[in-house]
Structures are given as C-alpha cells and as structure tokens.
Design a protein around this motif. Structure first.
Motif, PDB file in Angstrom:
ATOM      1  N   GLU A 139       0.838  -1.195   0.000  1.00  0.00           N
ATOM      2  CA  GLU A 139       0.000   0.000   0.000  1.00  0.00           C
ATOM      3  C   GLU A 139       0.875   1.247   0.000  1.00  0.00           C
ATOM      4  O   GLU A 139       1.926   1.279   0.630  1.00  0.00           O
ATOM      5  N   PRO A 140       0.409   2.279  -0.745  1.00  0.00           N
ATOM      6  CA  PRO A 140       1.201   3.508  -0.789  1.00  0.00           C
ATOM      7  C   PRO A 140       1.254   4.168   0.591  1.00  0.00           C
ATOM      8  O   PRO A 140       0.306   4.085   1.372  1.00  0.00           O
ATOM      9  N   THR A 141       2.355   4.825   0.820  1.00  0.00           N
ATOM     10  CA  THR A 141       2.520   5.496   2.108  1.00  0.00           C
ATOM     11  C   THR A 141       1.636   6.743   2.152  1.00  0.00           C
ATOM     12  O   THR A 141       1.077   7.164   1.148  1.00  0.00           O
ATOM     13  N   LYS A 142       1.556   7.323   3.351  1.00  0.00           N
ATOM     14  CA  LYS A 142       0.743   8.524   3.536  1.00  0.00           C
ATOM     15  C   LYS A 142       1.269   9.655   2.658  1.00  0.00           C
ATOM     16  O   LYS A 142       0.503  10.410   2.062  1.00  0.00           O
ATOM     17  N   GLU A 143       2.587   9.751   2.550  1.00  0.00           N
ATOM     18  CA  GLU A 143       3.200  10.796   1.722  1.00  0.00           C
ATOM     19  C   GLU A 143       2.847  10.612   0.248  1.00  0.00           C
ATOM     20  O   GLU A 143       2.551  11.584  -0.455  1.00  0.00           O
ATOM     21  N   GLU A 144       2.861   9.369  -0.206  1.00  0.00           N
ATOM     22  CA  GLU A 144       2.515   9.094  -1.603  1.00  0.00           C
ATOM     23  C   GLU A 144       1.045   9.429  -1.872  1.00  0.00           C
ATOM     24  O   GLU A 144       0.710   9.982  -2.921  1.00  0.00           O
ATOM     25  N   LYS A 145       0.179   9.110  -0.899  1.00  0.00           N
ATOM     26  CA  LYS A 145      -1.243   9.457  -1.058  1.00  0.00           C
ATOM     27  C   LYS A 145      -1.416  10.972  -1.131  1.00  0.00           C
ATOM     28  O   LYS A 145      -2.155  11.485  -1.968  1.00  0.00           O
ATOM     29  N   LEU A 146      -0.734  11.692  -0.240  1.00  0.00           N
ATOM     30  CA  LEU A 146      -0.828  13.149  -0.238  1.00  0.00           C
ATOM     31  C   LEU A 146      -0.293  13.741  -1.535  1.00  0.00           C
ATOM     32  O   LEU A 146      -0.858  14.680  -2.076  1.00  0.00           O
ATOM     33  N   GLN A 147       0.819  13.172  -2.021  1.00  0.00           N
ATOM     34  CA  GLN A 147       1.390  13.662  -3.282  1.00  0.00           C
ATOM     35  C   GLN A 147       0.417  13.429  -4.436  1.00  0.00           C
ATOM     36  O   GLN A 147       0.252  14.291  -5.308  1.00  0.00           O
ATOM     37  N   GLN A 148      -0.267  12.292  -4.424  1.00  0.00           N
ATOM     38  CA  GLN A 148      -1.265  11.987  -5.454  1.00  0.00           C
ATOM     39  C   GLN A 148      -2.413  12.994  -5.383  1.00  0.00           C
ATOM     40  O   GLN A 148      -2.878  13.497  -6.410  1.00  0.00           O
ATOM     41  N   GLN A 149      -2.864  13.312  -4.162  1.00  0.00           N
ATOM     42  CA  GLN A 149      -3.933  14.305  -4.000  1.00  0.00           C
ATOM     43  C   GLN A 149      -3.480  15.671  -4.497  1.00  0.00           C
ATOM     44  O   GLN A 149      -4.244  16.388  -5.155  1.00  0.00           O
ATOM     45  N   VAL A 150      -2.249  16.048  -4.176  1.00  0.00           N
ATOM     46  CA  VAL A 150      -1.714  17.332  -4.638  1.00  0.00           C
ATOM     47  C   VAL A 150      -1.679  17.365  -6.156  1.00  0.00           C
ATOM     48  O   VAL A 150      -2.077  18.360  -6.780  1.00  0.00           O
ATOM     49  N   ASP A 151      -1.230  16.293  -6.778  1.00  0.00           N
ATOM     50  CA  ASP A 151      -1.175  16.238  -8.245  1.00  0.00           C
ATOM     51  C   ASP A 151      -2.570  16.351  -8.851  1.00  0.00           C
ATOM     52  O   ASP A 151      -2.773  17.062  -9.843  1.00  0.00           O
TER      53      ASP A 151
END
Length: 197
Positions: A49-61
């Motif tokens: 599963e993607p990390t919290k940072e990766e999820k946040l980066q995806q949301q930012v994108d």
C-alpha cells in the motif's frame, strides 16, 4: 514359467512408468502452485500500500491538475465574454437603427414630393412625427411629462427661475424648453424647464 515371469515383469514394468508420470505430474503441479503462491506473495510485497506521503502527493497532483483545468476554462470564459461584449458594443444599435429606417424612408418620400400645398406638407410631417414617436416608444423611449408638474431634480433640470408667480405656481414647472426622455425608466436626457419662484 520363465516366459510367464517375463510377461509379468513386462506388465509390471509397463505399469510403473504410468505411476511415475502421475506422481511426477502431481509433484510438478505442487511445485507450480507453490511457485505461484511465492510469486503472489512477492507481488503483494512489491504492491504494498502507498505510504501517507505518496497518497498526499497523489492528491496534490490531482488538485493541481484540476486547478489548471479550471484556470484554463475561466480564461476561455473571459475571452468569450469580452468578444460578446465587443460585438454588443459594435452592433448593439442594430435593433434601434432597423426600427428607425422606415421613418427615414418616409422623410425621403416627403422631401422628394413636389407638392406645394403647405397644409398637405404639414399633415405629412405630423404623420411621420407620430410614426417616429411610436417607434421610439416601442424601443422603450418615453417623454418626460413636465406640464404643470412639481419640479423634480431626478428628471428635470432648471435653466431659469421665473419670479413673481402666485403661491400655487411656486416650485412648479412654468415652461419646458427642451423635452426630456427616459429609456426603460432610466433618464437619458433631463427635461430643461423654467420653474416658478
């Protein structure tokens, strides 16, 4: 008897390869299923599963992409409305001009008429005047009524004060020098009047 034993041996030997192939197939299928399980486990580890940072980066994108689309859409809207506004300014009077053209035609016919009868010319001008005022009323233009009205600064402009008037004429319009007009209840020209003092 030796022939019989040989036949039995042959038969027994013939049965053994079949058993061996079945066993080999079973072992191969067990190994394949074990290999598949190992591959699935390694894929799960790879697909963790993607990390919290990766999820946040995806949301930012995603938000950045959405923002850029909204900005582009708003820019297109601004350009379109500016173009429409320019078209309205350039061609806004088209309706008015089209409505007035028949009156212009009447004036041209009156000028071209060689009749020297003053009464007939006056009647013709009155007809054209009535047609013109009716056309203007159709466009929303109305005269400001000033006759015997109280002076109203919203629609009138006093150009003269007439002294020596009786009490009932004070603050009232005595004479209208220039007619005022409204367009859809908005004053486009104030009436110029003389007011009793």
């Amino acid at each position: 008897m030796s022939n019989n034993n040989e036949e039995k041996k042959i038969k027994v030997e013939g049965d053994e390869p079949e058993k061996e192939t079945k066993e080999a197939k079973n072992e191969e299928s067990k190994k394949a299923s074990e290999d598949n399980k190992k591959e699935e486990k390694s894929e799960k580890k790879d697909k963790k599963e993607p990390t919290k940072e990766e999820k946040l980066q995806q949301q930012v994108d995603d938000l950045k992409d959405r923002y850029l689309r909204e900005v582009a859409e708003f820019d297109n809207y601004k350009k379109r409305t500016l173009k429409e506004k320019a078209d309205l300014i350039l061609n806004g009077g088209e309706k008015t001009i089209t409505a007035i053209l028949p009156v212009l035609d009447d004036f041209e016919r009156a000028i071209a008429d060689t009749n020297s009868d003053a009464k007939a010319i006056r009647e013709g001008m009155e007809l054209i005047y009535k047609k013109f005022t009716k056309t203007l009323e159709g466009l929303g233009v109305k005269k400001i009524d000033t006759k015997d009205k109280d002076f109203d600064t919203d629609v009138m402009e006093a150009i003269a004060m007439v002294p020596g008037q009786s009490d009932d004429k004070k603050g009232k319009v005595i004479d209208c020098v220039q007619t005022g007009y409204t367009l859809n209840d908005k004053v486009i020209r104030h009436a110029k009047v003389a007011v009793g003092q």
